[in-house]
Write a protein that holds these residues in place. Sequence first.
Motif, PDB file in Angstrom:
ATOM      1  N   PRO A  37       0.397  -1.238  -0.312  1.00 42.69           N
ATOM      2  CA  PRO A  37      -0.315   0.358  -0.067  1.00 42.69           C
ATOM      3  C   PRO A  37       0.596   1.317  -0.310  1.00 42.69           C
ATOM      4  N   GLU A  38       2.158   1.164   0.420  1.00 41.14           N
ATOM      5  CA  GLU A  38       2.881   1.776   0.780  1.00 41.14           C
ATOM      6  C   GLU A  38       3.032   2.563  -0.963  1.00 41.14           C
ATOM      7  N   SER A  39       2.919   1.477  -2.576  1.00 44.63           N
ATOM      8  CA  SER A  39       3.250   2.341  -3.395  1.00 44.63           C
ATOM      9  C   SER A  39       2.694   3.203  -4.022  1.00 44.63           C
ATOM     10  N   VAL A  44       8.454   3.243  -4.767  1.00 46.91           N
ATOM     11  CA  VAL A  44       9.418   2.371  -4.024  1.00 46.91           C
ATOM     12  C   VAL A  44      10.500   1.647  -4.812  1.00 46.91           C
ATOM     13  N   GLU A  45      10.087   1.419  -6.346  1.00 45.97           N
ATOM     14  CA  GLU A  45      11.021   1.277  -6.877  1.00 45.97           C
ATOM     15  C   GLU A  45      11.683   2.222  -7.914  1.00 45.97           C
ATOM     16  N   LEU A  46      11.806   3.615  -7.459  1.00 46.63           N
ATOM     17  CA  LEU A  46      12.910   4.462  -8.038  1.00 46.63           C
ATOM     18  C   LEU A  46      14.295   4.846  -6.402  1.00 46.63           C
ATOM     19  N   ASP A  47      13.059   4.549  -4.857  1.00 49.31           N
ATOM     20  CA  ASP A  47      14.159   4.965  -3.807  1.00 49.31           C
ATOM     21  C   ASP A  47      15.027   3.557  -3.984  1.00 49.31           C
TER      22      ASP A  47
END
Length: 53
Positions: A37-39, A44-47
Amino acid sequence: FDDFGLIYPTSRDKRIDGGKGLAHKGVPVDKYIAWSPESIYKDVELDYCLECK
């Protein structure tokens, strides 16, 4: 950013849905980042990519 781009590969073979992908499993990944859910609120992938540089 008009003059900047960040590209990271993601792919999915649609043949997997019909049971015809590579060994019926698809292509193995090096790093798997599960959706959460944070996505919804942050990339998240970029981080992850930025942490690895």
